[in-house]
Design a protein around this motif. Structure first.
Motif, mmCIF file in Angstrom:
data_model
loop_
_atom_site.group_PDB
_atom_site.id
_atom_site.type_symbol
_atom_site.label_atom_id
_atom_site.label_comp_id
_atom_site.label_asym_id
_atom_site.label_seq_id
_atom_site.Cartn_x
_atom_site.Cartn_y
_atom_site.Cartn_z
ATOM 1 N N TYR A 121 0.743 -1.102 0.081
ATOM 2 C CA TYR A 121 -0.171 0.083 0.138
ATOM 3 C C TYR A 121 0.775 1.039 -0.118
ATOM 4 O O TYR A 121 1.935 1.322 0.811
ATOM 5 C CB TYR A 121 -0.820 0.032 1.389
ATOM 6 N N GLN A 122 0.607 2.009 -0.909
ATOM 7 C CA GLN A 122 1.338 3.569 -0.899
ATOM 8 C C GLN A 122 0.500 4.595 -0.984
ATOM 9 O O GLN A 122 -0.833 4.577 -1.116
ATOM 10 C CB GLN A 122 2.029 3.326 -2.246
ATOM 11 N N PHE A 123 1.051 5.642 -0.354
ATOM 12 C CA PHE A 123 0.411 6.810 -0.199
ATOM 13 C C PHE A 123 -0.308 7.524 -1.449
ATOM 14 O O PHE A 123 -1.450 7.782 -1.434
ATOM 15 C CB PHE A 123 1.417 8.226 0.026
ATOM 16 N N GLU A 124 0.290 6.906 -2.978
ATOM 17 C CA GLU A 124 -0.357 7.512 -3.952
ATOM 18 C C GLU A 124 -1.067 6.699 -4.451
ATOM 19 O O GLU A 124 -1.938 7.212 -5.477
ATOM 20 C CB GLU A 124 0.996 7.467 -5.134
ATOM 21 N N ASP A 125 -1.668 5.660 -3.698
ATOM 22 C CA ASP A 125 -2.795 4.889 -4.113
ATOM 23 C C ASP A 125 -4.139 5.792 -3.810
ATOM 24 O O ASP A 125 -5.041 5.472 -4.287
ATOM 25 C CB ASP A 125 -2.927 3.631 -2.993
ATOM 26 N N LEU A 126 -4.014 6.836 -2.852
ATOM 27 C CA LEU A 126 -5.129 7.675 -2.743
ATOM 28 C C LEU A 126 -5.829 8.328 -3.982
ATOM 29 O O LEU A 126 -7.222 8.316 -4.105
ATOM 30 C CB LEU A 126 -4.624 9.125 -2.101
ATOM 31 N N LEU A 127 -5.087 8.323 -5.054
ATOM 32 C CA LEU A 127 -5.381 8.617 -6.472
ATOM 33 C C LEU A 127 -6.544 7.447 -6.961
ATOM 34 O O LEU A 127 -7.229 7.870 -7.908
ATOM 35 C CB LEU A 127 -4.570 9.099 -7.305
ATOM 36 N N GLN A 128 -6.320 6.520 -6.751
ATOM 37 C CA GLN A 128 -6.983 5.081 -7.351
ATOM 38 C C GLN A 128 -8.141 4.880 -6.639
ATOM 39 O O GLN A 128 -9.094 3.883 -7.163
ATOM 40 C CB GLN A 128 -6.198 4.134 -7.592
ATOM 41 N N ILE A 129 -8.362 5.265 -5.073
ATOM 42 C CA ILE A 129 -9.294 4.852 -4.335
ATOM 43 C C ILE A 129 -10.416 5.502 -4.759
ATOM 44 O O ILE A 129 -10.569 6.996 -4.835
ATOM 45 C CB ILE A 129 -9.011 5.301 -2.693
ATOM 46 N N ASN A 131 -14.074 7.528 -4.345
ATOM 47 C CA ASN A 131 -14.581 8.487 -3.267
ATOM 48 C C ASN A 131 -15.159 7.917 -2.013
ATOM 49 O O ASN A 131 -15.039 8.387 -1.003
ATOM 50 C CB ASN A 131 -15.459 9.579 -3.868
ATOM 51 N N ALA A 132 -16.121 7.055 -2.338
ATOM 52 C CA ALA A 132 -16.782 6.334 -0.915
ATOM 53 C C ALA A 132 -15.847 6.058 0.031
ATOM 54 O O ALA A 132 -15.930 6.043 1.239
ATOM 55 C CB ALA A 132 -17.928 5.308 -1.555
ATOM 56 N N SER A 133 -14.760 5.326 -0.482
ATOM 57 C CA SER A 133 -13.754 4.697 0.214
ATOM 58 C C SER A 133 -12.928 5.864 0.944
ATOM 59 O O SER A 133 -12.416 5.688 1.936
ATOM 60 C CB SER A 133 -12.967 3.716 -0.416
ATOM 61 N N VAL A 134 -12.590 6.886 0.160
ATOM 62 C CA VAL A 134 -11.819 7.964 0.605
ATOM 63 C C VAL A 134 -12.655 8.607 1.770
ATOM 64 O O VAL A 134 -12.009 9.015 2.739
ATOM 65 C CB VAL A 134 -11.551 8.835 -0.537
ATOM 66 N N GLN A 135 -14.026 8.714 1.759
ATOM 67 C CA GLN A 135 -14.586 9.081 2.827
ATOM 68 C C GLN A 135 -14.694 8.459 4.051
ATOM 69 O O GLN A 135 -14.444 8.902 5.398
ATOM 70 C CB GLN A 135 -16.102 9.424 2.367
ATOM 71 N N LEU A 162 -9.498 16.857 -0.672
ATOM 72 C CA LEU A 162 -10.334 18.164 -0.183
ATOM 73 C C LEU A 162 -11.925 17.932 -0.832
ATOM 74 O O LEU A 162 -12.766 18.276 -0.196
ATOM 75 C CB LEU A 162 -9.640 19.453 -0.782
ATOM 76 N N THR A 163 -12.046 17.417 -2.057
ATOM 77 C CA THR A 163 -13.184 17.038 -2.509
ATOM 78 C C THR A 163 -14.265 16.209 -1.830
ATOM 79 O O THR A 163 -15.263 16.083 -2.122
ATOM 80 C CB THR A 163 -13.118 16.832 -4.084
ATOM 81 N N ASN A 164 -13.574 15.405 -1.048
ATOM 82 C CA ASN A 164 -14.319 14.278 -0.529
ATOM 83 C C ASN A 164 -14.525 14.748 1.142
ATOM 84 O O ASN A 164 -14.916 14.029 1.867
ATOM 85 C CB ASN A 164 -13.782 13.067 -0.445
ATOM 86 N N LEU A 165 -14.554 16.196 1.480
ATOM 87 C CA LEU A 165 -14.550 16.748 2.528
ATOM 88 C C LEU A 165 -15.732 17.872 2.520
ATOM 89 O O LEU A 165 -16.060 18.381 1.319
ATOM 90 C CB LEU A 165 -13.374 17.594 3.179
ATOM 91 N N SER A 166 -16.636 18.065 3.295
ATOM 92 C CA SER A 166 -17.418 19.070 3.338
ATOM 93 C C SER A 166 -16.768 20.534 3.550
ATOM 94 O O SER A 166 -15.621 20.445 3.581
ATOM 95 C CB SER A 166 -18.455 18.905 4.794
ATOM 96 N N LYS A 167 -17.580 21.456 3.004
ATOM 97 C CA LYS A 167 -16.963 22.755 2.911
ATOM 98 C C LYS A 167 -16.335 23.080 4.201
ATOM 99 O O LYS A 167 -14.993 23.796 4.395
ATOM 100 C CB LYS A 167 -17.957 23.852 2.498
ATOM 101 N N THR A 209 -12.551 0.071 -2.260
ATOM 102 C CA THR A 209 -12.780 0.129 -3.497
ATOM 103 C C THR A 209 -11.874 0.793 -4.294
ATOM 104 O O THR A 209 -11.744 2.162 -4.284
ATOM 105 C CB THR A 209 -14.148 0.382 -3.819
ATOM 106 N N MET A 210 -10.922 0.267 -5.458
ATOM 107 C CA MET A 210 -10.198 0.903 -6.363
ATOM 108 C C MET A 210 -10.551 0.982 -7.551
ATOM 109 O O MET A 210 -11.139 0.157 -8.123
ATOM 110 C CB MET A 210 -8.778 0.505 -6.040
#
Length: 212
Positions: A121-129, A131-135, A162-167, A209-210
């Protein structure tokens, strides 16, 4: 490849260089034939029990062609490089196959299995996760750890978070990042490891989910 010992297959795949993505798919197709404690398909009819045998033969041919171009006495591989390549291959498998393969590796070599796990697992994996899993991931991280980990991160990763957080949460996180100023590289790496650990936990729970 169907009749080969898993260790031999691993060694051959390790020499595929830039064809490693295809090697990973070959490993995925062949995994049921040799993952379980060194079992092979030598005593099983490939036509009847290994429907992917034609594909495996093509993979085997590719391995042979690449192996033919290798030096007769290659230099001793760097152990850390070997572990990295193993992790790259295993990352191409789905979660169930990864778990089985790692369990088999752990039975034979606990130290190597642990090193491979640390690279899966790598930090850059965030780009492939997705949105539901990012949240879900964000729900398990405190603002300070997240802000520290995002220091110096690519704009794409920052945007993903940022786009997976509330304002309101976006403003809080951005303010935390701005107030930090410069942060020691060791602190950033520590925070990113904490983020990666959450990614690992989500995956092990089947909650990650990626995208392809």
């Amino acid at each position: 490849m169907l009749g080969e010992n898993p260790r031999t297959v691993s060694l051959l795949l390790n020499h595929l260089g830039n064809t490693r993505p295809r090697a990973g798919r070959g490993l995925q197709a062949a995994s049921s034939c040799f993952r379980r404690r060194g079992a092979t398909c030598r005593s099983i009819s490939p036509a009847k029990h290994c429907p992917r045998s034609k594909y495996l033969r093509r993979v085997a041919q590719g391995i042979v062609q690449n192996a033919g171009r290798l030096p007769r006495a290659p230099a001793q591989a760097d152990p850390s490089d070997r572990v990295k390549k193993m992790a790259e291959l295993i990352r191409l498998l789905d979660r169930g196959e990864r778990t089985e393969l790692l369990a088999a590796l752990e039975e034979k070599d606990v130290e190597t299995a642990q090193k491979v796990k640390e690279l899966l697992y790598q930090f850059e994996d965030l780009l492939q996760i997705e949105n539901a899993s990012v949240q879900k991931l964000l729900g398990e991280l405190d603002t300070k750890t997240l802000a520290t980990g995002l220091k110096g991160a690519t704009p794409a990763i920052q945007h993903k978070i940022l786009t997976n957080l509330s304002k309101r949460a976006q403003d809080t996180l951005q303010e935390e990042i701005d107030l930090m100023g410069s942060v020691a590289k060791s602190k950033v790496e520590e925070a990113r490891k904490a983020i990666v650990e959450v990614i690992r936990r989500l995956d092990e729970r089947g909650e990650l989910t990626m995208t392809e």
